[in-house]
Design a protein around this motif. Structure first.
Motif, mmCIF file in Angstrom:
data_model
loop_
_atom_site.group_PDB
_atom_site.id
_atom_site.type_symbol
_atom_site.label_atom_id
_atom_site.label_comp_id
_atom_site.label_asym_id
_atom_site.label_seq_id
_atom_site.Cartn_x
_atom_site.Cartn_y
_atom_site.Cartn_z
ATOM 1 N N PHE A 175 35.751 30.194 42.316
ATOM 2 C CA PHE A 175 36.435 31.350 41.926
ATOM 3 C C PHE A 175 35.675 32.412 41.603
ATOM 4 C CE2 PHE A 175 39.764 33.620 39.422
ATOM 5 C CZ PHE A 175 40.246 34.607 40.027
ATOM 6 N N VAL A 176 35.066 31.953 40.334
ATOM 7 C CA VAL A 176 33.904 33.081 39.724
ATOM 8 C C VAL A 176 32.722 33.439 40.595
ATOM 9 C CG1 VAL A 176 32.531 33.257 37.947
ATOM 10 C CG2 VAL A 176 34.614 32.140 37.455
ATOM 11 N N ASP A 177 32.393 32.383 41.563
ATOM 12 C CA ASP A 177 31.293 32.505 42.317
ATOM 13 C C ASP A 177 31.636 33.764 43.372
ATOM 14 O OD1 ASP A 177 28.609 32.226 43.366
ATOM 15 O OD2 ASP A 177 29.801 31.124 45.174
ATOM 16 N N LYS A 178 32.970 33.457 44.001
ATOM 17 C CA LYS A 178 33.134 34.399 45.208
ATOM 18 C C LYS A 178 33.757 35.572 44.711
ATOM 19 C CE LYS A 178 32.739 30.976 48.162
ATOM 20 N NZ LYS A 178 31.826 30.088 47.404
ATOM 21 N N MET A 179 34.320 35.669 43.493
ATOM 22 C CA MET A 179 34.632 36.961 43.008
ATOM 23 C C MET A 179 33.229 37.906 42.755
ATOM 24 S SD MET A 179 38.071 37.408 42.557
ATOM 25 C CE MET A 179 38.373 38.286 40.775
ATOM 26 N N ASN A 180 32.647 37.274 41.946
ATOM 27 C CA ASN A 180 31.125 37.974 41.675
ATOM 28 C C ASN A 180 30.266 38.277 42.849
ATOM 29 O OD1 ASN A 180 32.174 37.772 39.122
ATOM 30 N ND2 ASN A 180 30.430 36.160 38.257
ATOM 31 N N SER A 181 30.282 37.516 43.762
ATOM 32 C CA SER A 181 29.705 37.850 44.965
ATOM 33 C C SER A 181 30.070 39.030 46.008
ATOM 34 C CB SER A 181 29.458 36.459 46.234
ATOM 35 O OG SER A 181 28.747 35.511 45.455
ATOM 36 N N TYR A 182 31.446 39.042 45.889
ATOM 37 C CA TYR A 182 32.139 40.285 46.583
ATOM 38 C C TYR A 182 31.863 41.386 45.898
ATOM 39 C CZ TYR A 182 35.779 43.140 48.315
ATOM 40 O OH TYR A 182 36.577 44.193 48.965
ATOM 41 N N ILE A 183 32.053 41.361 44.447
ATOM 42 C CA ILE A 183 31.690 42.623 43.634
ATOM 43 C C ILE A 183 30.188 42.942 44.031
ATOM 44 C CG2 ILE A 183 31.693 43.465 41.149
ATOM 45 C CD1 ILE A 183 33.835 41.762 40.786
ATOM 46 N N GLU A 184 29.097 41.980 43.781
ATOM 47 C CA GLU A 184 27.962 42.469 44.063
ATOM 48 C C GLU A 184 27.731 43.189 45.581
ATOM 49 O OE1 GLU A 184 24.922 42.424 42.625
ATOM 50 O OE2 GLU A 184 25.387 41.123 40.934
ATOM 51 N N ASP A 185 28.323 42.533 46.501
ATOM 52 C CA ASP A 185 28.143 43.260 47.832
ATOM 53 C C ASP A 185 28.814 44.810 47.666
ATOM 54 O OD1 ASP A 185 27.220 40.975 48.779
ATOM 55 O OD2 ASP A 185 28.875 40.400 49.761
ATOM 56 N N GLN A 186 29.746 45.099 47.053
ATOM 57 C CA GLN A 186 30.458 46.251 47.107
ATOM 58 C C GLN A 186 29.247 47.149 46.282
ATOM 59 O OE1 GLN A 186 33.111 47.104 48.756
ATOM 60 N NE2 GLN A 186 33.065 45.172 49.420
ATOM 61 N N ILE A 187 29.006 46.811 45.244
ATOM 62 C CA ILE A 187 27.832 47.545 44.491
ATOM 63 C C ILE A 187 26.620 47.906 45.335
ATOM 64 C CG2 ILE A 187 26.419 47.452 42.496
ATOM 65 C CD1 ILE A 187 28.172 45.710 41.010
ATOM 66 N N LYS A 188 26.297 47.007 45.883
ATOM 67 C CA LYS A 188 25.078 47.250 46.931
ATOM 68 C C LYS A 188 25.605 48.273 48.057
ATOM 69 C CE LYS A 188 23.156 42.634 46.483
ATOM 70 N NZ LYS A 188 22.840 41.070 47.228
ATOM 71 N N ASN A 189 26.739 48.107 48.328
ATOM 72 C CA ASN A 189 27.187 49.124 49.373
ATOM 73 C C ASN A 189 27.782 50.596 48.941
ATOM 74 O OD1 ASN A 189 26.578 47.323 51.621
ATOM 75 N ND2 ASN A 189 28.484 46.349 51.314
ATOM 76 N N LEU A 190 27.708 50.754 47.768
ATOM 77 C CA LEU A 190 28.037 52.042 47.414
ATOM 78 C C LEU A 190 27.368 53.085 47.985
ATOM 79 C CD1 LEU A 190 28.459 51.393 43.282
ATOM 80 C CD2 LEU A 190 30.219 51.981 45.032
ATOM 81 N N ASP A 191 26.129 53.128 48.112
ATOM 82 C CA ASP A 191 25.359 54.300 48.925
ATOM 83 C C ASP A 191 25.530 54.042 50.238
ATOM 84 O OD1 ASP A 191 24.199 54.816 46.338
ATOM 85 O OD2 ASP A 191 22.412 53.496 46.595
ATOM 86 N N VAL A 192 25.940 53.311 50.955
ATOM 87 C CA VAL A 192 26.136 52.999 52.408
ATOM 88 C C VAL A 192 27.908 53.666 52.569
ATOM 89 C CG1 VAL A 192 26.525 51.491 54.339
ATOM 90 C CG2 VAL A 192 24.963 51.090 52.385
ATOM 91 N N LYS A 193 28.914 53.495 51.938
ATOM 92 C CA LYS A 193 30.108 53.644 52.199
ATOM 93 C C LYS A 193 30.382 54.940 51.519
ATOM 94 C CE LYS A 193 31.851 48.913 52.419
ATOM 95 N NZ LYS A 193 32.741 48.112 51.771
ATOM 96 N N LYS A 233 36.828 33.489 32.671
ATOM 97 C CA LYS A 233 37.526 34.934 32.745
ATOM 98 C C LYS A 233 36.759 35.857 32.496
ATOM 99 C CE LYS A 233 41.880 36.665 31.219
ATOM 100 N NZ LYS A 233 41.307 37.939 30.396
ATOM 101 N N ASP A 234 35.990 35.848 31.470
ATOM 102 C CA ASP A 234 35.245 36.738 30.926
ATOM 103 C C ASP A 234 34.150 37.274 31.821
ATOM 104 O OD1 ASP A 234 36.810 36.970 28.495
ATOM 105 O OD2 ASP A 234 35.319 35.652 27.318
ATOM 106 N N LEU A 235 33.528 36.206 32.450
ATOM 107 C CA LEU A 235 32.650 36.349 33.510
ATOM 108 C C LEU A 235 32.989 37.427 34.393
ATOM 109 C CD1 LEU A 235 30.514 33.340 33.943
ATOM 110 C CD2 LEU A 235 29.634 35.009 33.105
ATOM 111 N N ILE A 236 34.053 37.296 35.079
ATOM 112 C CA ILE A 236 34.659 38.053 36.167
ATOM 113 C C ILE A 236 35.015 39.613 35.636
ATOM 114 C CG2 ILE A 236 36.756 38.360 37.759
ATOM 115 C CD1 ILE A 236 36.906 35.237 38.040
ATOM 116 N N GLU A 237 35.372 39.521 34.507
ATOM 117 C CA GLU A 237 35.732 40.819 33.954
ATOM 118 C C GLU A 237 34.621 41.672 33.521
ATOM 119 O OE1 GLU A 237 39.162 40.525 31.065
ATOM 120 O OE2 GLU A 237 40.365 39.447 32.713
#
Length: 284
Positions: A175-193, A233-237
């Motif tokens: 859960f933590v891994d998938k949440m963080n991976s998704y957020i990482e992808d969104q951060i990387k794509n900030l300049d693309v979208k 929980k703290d890691l996700i937030e």
């Protein structure tokens, strides 16, 4: 069976929906009522063992066997667990439902763990009964695993319902891994979208799903049942905060524009006022 058929029906009218809710409510009530009856029977047997903590006498053993057989204890315990397992499979349960069922499982399992080994000693020479006791132990594990799987599946479904494509997970590490991976992808794509698209994804993820439902309703269930730690929980937030901070420049940019517009408006206003004052005729 009726609940399964109505749930799988692709088009449900209001009558079907009402009937489905009624059936689920009736089934939940029936299962809870039967669970209480089985628990009462197991509790009454435990009282006998507590009164006689040492080996039972032959007479006490015969009384115990009669009580177990008369109450059809093993079959009823197995059916109670199996019905609870099937109930989680055919119905959509809320976080509150799972919280109650988890507590029910914990209490029931705790009592059974006290009485199961003692019943094994009563049926020392009856292999079939000892086998049934072992089967019940296994069913308790299956019941808990089924609830855990459905809890994680329900949480994942919340994101999918909002078109947030996230890989499924079945434990807190994933859960933590998938949440963080998704957020990482969104951060990387900030300049693309585009800014609007990035903000829409951010607010849907955080306000519409995570903080509104997952953090508020489901994470307390996870923490209470040791399915997740406070540190996880703290890691996700913390990752969500990082995402928000990475988007801050866009907000700052908008802020600078607004401040600039206000300053220009003030200057224009002052200029017009000064001009109006200078244009007034001087009366001698």
């Amino acid at each position: 069976k009726q609940i399964s058929e109505l749930t799988l029906k692709s088009e449900k009218d209001q009558a079907d929906i009402a009937n489905l809710k009624k059936l689920i409510s009736q089934l939940r009530g029936s299962i809870n009522q039967r669970d209480l009856l089985v628990r009462d029977l197991v509790d009454s047997l435990l009282v006998v063992f507590i009164k006689s903590p040492q080996n039972l006498t032959q007479k006490e053993r015969r009384v115990m066997v009669t009580k177990v057989n008369k109450g059809n204890l093993f079959n009823n315990v197995k059916r109670a667990i199996e019905d609870n397992i099937n109930f989680t499979k055919v119905t959509q349960m809320t976080a509150s439902d799972f919280y109650k069922m988890k507590k029910q499982h914990h209490d029931f399992d705790k009592v059974w763990k006290q009485i199961g080994p003692r019943l094994s000693s009563v049926y020392l020479r009856e292999k079939d009964k000892k086998l049934e006791i072992a089967q019940i132990d296994t069913l308790f594990v299956q019941w808990n695993n089924q609830m855990n799987n459905e809890i994680w599946r329900s949480i994942h479904a919340l994101f999918m319902e909002k078109n947030i494509s996230m890989i499924s997970f079945s434990n807190s590490n994933q859960f933590v891994d998938k949440m963080n991976s998704y957020i990482e992808d969104q951060i990387k794509n900030l300049d693309v979208k585009s800014r609007d698209e990035s903000e829409e994804i951010f607010y849907t993820f955080t306000d519409s799903v995570y903080f509104k439902t997952v953090e508020k309703k489901w994470i307390p269930v996870l923490l209470e049942n040791n399915m997740m730690t406070q540190a996880e929980k703290d890691l996700i937030e913390a990752k969500i905060k990082e995402w928000k901070d990475e988007m801050a420049p866009s907000y700052a940019y908008i802020g600078f524009i607004l401040v600039g517009v206000i300053i220009i408006a003030v200057i224009l206003y002052a200029f017009r006022k000064t001009k109006k004052t200078l244009s007034k005729p001087v009366i001698s």
